[in-house]
Motif scaffolding. Sequence first.
Motif, PDB file in Angstrom:
ATOM      1  N   GLY A  24       1.111  -0.871  -0.407  1.00 41.09           N
ATOM      2  CA  GLY A  24      -0.053  -0.185  -0.229  1.00 41.09           C
ATOM      3  C   GLY A  24       0.997   1.314   0.285  1.00 41.09           C
ATOM      4  N   PHE A  25       2.337   1.167  -0.666  1.00 39.84           N
ATOM      5  CA  PHE A  25       3.390   2.156  -0.628  1.00 39.84           C
ATOM      6  C   PHE A  25       2.129   3.098  -1.993  1.00 39.84           C
ATOM      7  CE2 PHE A  25       6.563   4.284  -2.453  1.00 39.84           C
ATOM      8  CZ  PHE A  25       7.622   4.803  -1.143  1.00 39.84           C
ATOM      9  N   THR A  26       3.011   4.507  -1.052  1.00 37.68           N
ATOM     10  CA  THR A  26       1.218   5.334  -1.950  1.00 37.68           C
ATOM     11  C   THR A  26       2.192   6.026  -2.343  1.00 37.68           C
ATOM     12  OG1 THR A  26       1.564   7.072   0.069  1.00 37.68           O
ATOM     13  CG2 THR A  26      -0.632   5.097  -0.619  1.00 37.68           C
ATOM     14  N   MET A  27       3.348   6.547  -2.566  1.00 36.58           N
ATOM     15  CA  MET A  27       4.289   7.531  -3.226  1.00 36.58           C
ATOM     16  C   MET A  27       4.711   7.063  -3.688  1.00 36.58           C
ATOM     17  SD  MET A  27       4.659  10.079   0.189  1.00 36.58           S
ATOM     18  CE  MET A  27       5.360   8.306   1.221  1.00 36.58           C
ATOM     19  N   PRO A  28       5.335   6.014  -4.913  1.00 41.54           N
ATOM     20  CA  PRO A  28       6.044   5.745  -5.890  1.00 41.54           C
ATOM     21  C   PRO A  28       6.847   6.449  -6.969  1.00 41.54           C
ATOM     22  CG  PRO A  28       4.027   4.413  -6.649  1.00 41.54           C
ATOM     23  CD  PRO A  28       3.546   5.726  -4.924  1.00 41.54           C
ATOM     24  N   MET A 148       7.513  17.691  -8.223  1.00 39.74           N
ATOM     25  CA  MET A 148       7.410  19.841  -8.557  1.00 39.74           C
ATOM     26  C   MET A 148       5.455  20.160  -9.195  1.00 39.74           C
ATOM     27  SD  MET A 148       9.708  19.759  -6.459  1.00 39.74           S
ATOM     28  CE  MET A 148       9.341  21.705  -6.796  1.00 39.74           C
ATOM     29  N   ASN A 149       5.237  18.811  -9.609  1.00 35.71           N
ATOM     30  CA  ASN A 149       3.399  19.824 -10.261  1.00 35.71           C
ATOM     31  C   ASN A 149       2.783  19.289  -9.280  1.00 35.71           C
ATOM     32  OD1 ASN A 149       4.045  20.598 -12.941  1.00 35.71           O
ATOM     33  ND2 ASN A 149       3.932  19.421 -13.736  1.00 35.71           N
ATOM     34  N   PRO A 150       1.589  19.794  -8.857  1.00 34.25           N
ATOM     35  CA  PRO A 150       0.814  19.514  -7.922  1.00 34.25           C
ATOM     36  C   PRO A 150       0.445  18.140  -7.929  1.00 34.25           C
ATOM     37  CG  PRO A 150       0.050  21.784  -8.834  1.00 34.25           C
ATOM     38  CD  PRO A 150       1.285  21.276  -9.944  1.00 34.25           C
ATOM     39  N   GLN A 151       0.585  17.412  -6.461  1.00 28.99           N
ATOM     40  CA  GLN A 151       0.575  16.750  -6.470  1.00 28.99           C
ATOM     41  C   GLN A 151      -1.402  15.807  -5.995  1.00 28.99           C
ATOM     42  OE1 GLN A 151       2.329  13.731  -8.544  1.00 28.99           O
ATOM     43  NE2 GLN A 151       2.771  15.456  -9.222  1.00 28.99           N
ATOM     44  N   PRO A 152      -1.891  14.726  -6.195  1.00 30.21           N
ATOM     45  CA  PRO A 152      -2.861  14.631  -4.921  1.00 30.21           C
ATOM     46  C   PRO A 152      -2.907  13.932  -3.437  1.00 30.21           C
ATOM     47  CG  PRO A 152      -2.979  12.955  -7.154  1.00 30.21           C
ATOM     48  CD  PRO A 152      -1.686  13.839  -6.830  1.00 30.21           C
ATOM     49  N   TRP A 154      -0.337  16.068  -1.607  1.00 33.05           N
ATOM     50  CA  TRP A 154      -0.005  16.879  -1.525  1.00 33.05           C
ATOM     51  C   TRP A 154      -0.999  17.639   0.471  1.00 33.05           C
ATOM     52  CZ3 TRP A 154       2.235  20.899  -5.096  1.00 33.05           C
ATOM     53  CH2 TRP A 154       3.641  20.091  -6.077  1.00 33.05           C
ATOM     54  N   PRO A 155       0.214  17.323   0.904  1.00 35.53           N
ATOM     55  CA  PRO A 155      -1.122  18.341   2.502  1.00 35.53           C
ATOM     56  C   PRO A 155      -1.137  19.867   2.074  1.00 35.53           C
ATOM     57  CG  PRO A 155       1.424  17.950   2.745  1.00 35.53           C
ATOM     58  CD  PRO A 155       1.104  18.182   1.524  1.00 35.53           C
ATOM     59  N   ASP A 156      -1.931  20.384   2.786  1.00 31.76           N
ATOM     60  CA  ASP A 156      -2.767  21.349   2.675  1.00 31.76           C
ATOM     61  C   ASP A 156      -0.799  22.263   2.989  1.00 31.76           C
ATOM     62  OD1 ASP A 156      -4.833  21.577   2.055  1.00 31.76           O
ATOM     63  OD2 ASP A 156      -5.526  21.974   4.293  1.00 31.76           O
ATOM     64  N   GLY A 157      -0.546  23.448   1.712  1.00 35.38           N
ATOM     65  CA  GLY A 157       0.311  24.706   1.715  1.00 35.38           C
ATOM     66  C   GLY A 157       1.623  24.318   0.615  1.00 35.38           C
ATOM     67  N   HIS A 158       1.820  22.343   0.754  1.00 35.41           N
ATOM     68  CA  HIS A 158       3.331  22.775  -0.392  1.00 35.41           C
ATOM     69  C   HIS A 158       2.986  23.360  -1.482  1.00 35.41           C
ATOM     70  CE1 HIS A 158       6.162  19.369  -0.411  1.00 35.41           C
ATOM     71  NE2 HIS A 158       5.701  18.753  -1.209  1.00 35.41           N
ATOM     72  N   GLU A 159       2.313  23.594  -2.296  1.00 41.56           N
ATOM     73  CA  GLU A 159       1.921  23.691  -3.275  1.00 41.56           C
ATOM     74  C   GLU A 159       3.419  24.821  -2.879  1.00 41.56           C
ATOM     75  OE1 GLU A 159      -0.159  25.797  -7.324  1.00 41.56           O
ATOM     76  OE2 GLU A 159      -1.540  24.653  -5.596  1.00 41.56           O
ATOM     77  N   GLU A 160       2.637  25.699  -1.805  1.00 38.46           N
ATOM     78  CA  GLU A 160       3.831  26.980  -1.897  1.00 38.46           C
ATOM     79  C   GLU A 160       4.698  26.910  -1.305  1.00 38.46           C
ATOM     80  OE1 GLU A 160       5.434  30.583  -2.220  1.00 38.46           O
ATOM     81  OE2 GLU A 160       3.194  29.991  -2.035  1.00 38.46           O
ATOM     82  N   LYS A 179      13.379  22.578 -15.988  1.00 39.03           N
ATOM     83  CA  LYS A 179      12.725  22.203 -15.476  1.00 39.03           C
ATOM     84  C   LYS A 179      11.649  21.498 -16.575  1.00 39.03           C
ATOM     85  CE  LYS A 179      11.551  26.618 -14.839  1.00 39.03           C
ATOM     86  NZ  LYS A 179      10.864  27.653 -13.914  1.00 39.03           N
ATOM     87  N   LEU A 180      11.370  20.377 -16.465  1.00 42.05           N
ATOM     88  CA  LEU A 180      10.472  19.278 -17.281  1.00 42.05           C
ATOM     89  C   LEU A 180       8.573  19.539 -16.682  1.00 42.05           C
ATOM     90  CD1 LEU A 180      13.094  16.962 -17.719  1.00 42.05           C
ATOM     91  CD2 LEU A 180      12.717  18.908 -19.445  1.00 42.05           C
ATOM     92  N   ASP A 181       8.351  20.110 -17.269  1.00 35.39           N
ATOM     93  CA  ASP A 181       6.629  19.911 -17.487  1.00 35.39           C
ATOM     94  C   ASP A 181       5.778  18.557 -18.187  1.00 35.39           C
ATOM     95  OD1 ASP A 181       3.901  20.250 -16.603  1.00 35.39           O
ATOM     96  OD2 ASP A 181       3.216  21.582 -18.040  1.00 35.39           O
ATOM     97  N   TRP A 182       6.867  17.446 -17.164  1.00 30.79           N
ATOM     98  CA  TRP A 182       6.731  15.987 -17.703  1.00 30.79           C
ATOM     99  C   TRP A 182       6.958  14.941 -16.517  1.00 30.79           C
ATOM    100  CZ3 TRP A 182      10.863  12.852 -17.629  1.00 30.79           C
ATOM    101  CH2 TRP A 182      10.871  11.505 -18.606  1.00 30.79           C
ATOM    102  N   SER A 183       5.807  13.976 -16.962  1.00 32.32           N
ATOM    103  CA  SER A 183       6.183  12.775 -15.928  1.00 32.32           C
ATOM    104  C   SER A 183       4.865  14.052 -13.997  1.00 32.32           C
ATOM    105  CB  SER A 183       7.456  12.576 -15.396  1.00 32.32           C
ATOM    106  OG  SER A 183       6.784  11.270 -14.362  1.00 32.32           O
ATOM    107  N   THR A 184       5.457  13.546 -13.496  1.00 33.83           N
ATOM    108  CA  THR A 184       4.858  14.147 -13.029  1.00 33.83           C
ATOM    109  C   THR A 184       6.166  16.026 -11.778  1.00 33.83           C
ATOM    110  OG1 THR A 184       6.597  13.657 -10.726  1.00 33.83           O
ATOM    111  CG2 THR A 184       4.812  12.426 -11.233  1.00 33.83           C
TER     112      THR A 184
END
Length: 197
Positions: A24-28, A148-152, A154-160, A179-184
Motif C-alpha cells: 500500500g505504498f502511495t508515493m512511488p 514538482m507539479n501539484p500532486q493529489p 500533497w498536504p495543505d500549503g505544500h504547493e507554496e 524544468k520539465l513539465d513532464w511525468s510528475t
Amino acid sequence: MNISEMTRIPAVYPELLKMTEEVGFTMPSDVSIGNLLQTLIVSKPNGTFLELGTGTGLSLAWMLEGMQLESEVISLDNDERLIQLVENAFEGESKLKLLCVDGGEWISEYKGEGFDLIFADTWAGKYTHLEKTLSMVKSGGYYIIDDMNPQPNWPDGHEEKAKQLVETLENREDFVITKLDWSTGIIIAVKKSNYGK
C-alpha cells in the motif's frame, strides 16, 4: 511516441511494482523518472550515486540498470520495513548500499566524497538540508527532483513550498537547471565545473 510503452524495463521491476501495491505504498516514483535516471547515470561510468528516499525500490531498479563498471549507489530511507523488502529484492547486488537512517541526520553528518548524481525523492535533501545536499554534488554532476507539479497527496500549503524550492534553484549561480513539465514535474540541475568538489 508513447512513453508508457517501454520494452526494456529492469528485470526486478515487476516484482517491485507488485510489492508496492501489496504494502500500500502511495508515493512511488513513476516509470518515466526511472528511465530518465537510468539515462543520466549511463553518462557517469564509475560513478557514485545517492538516492534519498528508497521507497519500494522502483527508481533504484532503474538507477542500478544504468550503472556501469565500478559504479556504486547509496540509497536510504527511514522505513525499516521498506528497506528490508528492498534488500530482499536486490539480494546480492554488490553495487548497492542500503541504509535505514533518518535522511536529514545522514546528510548533516556526511563527510565523504561528492556524488555524480543525487536523486532527492524525500523531504530531506529537497525541502530540508538543501544547501548541504547540493554541496555534495560533484562538478558536472546532477541533482534530480520529481513531484514538482501539484500532486493529489500533497498536504495543505505544500504547493507554496514547491514554488519556493523552484525559485531557490532558479536563483543559484552554481547550477544550471532545466524544468520539465513532464511525468510528475521534474527538475534537472547540473553543477557548473568551477563550483565542484
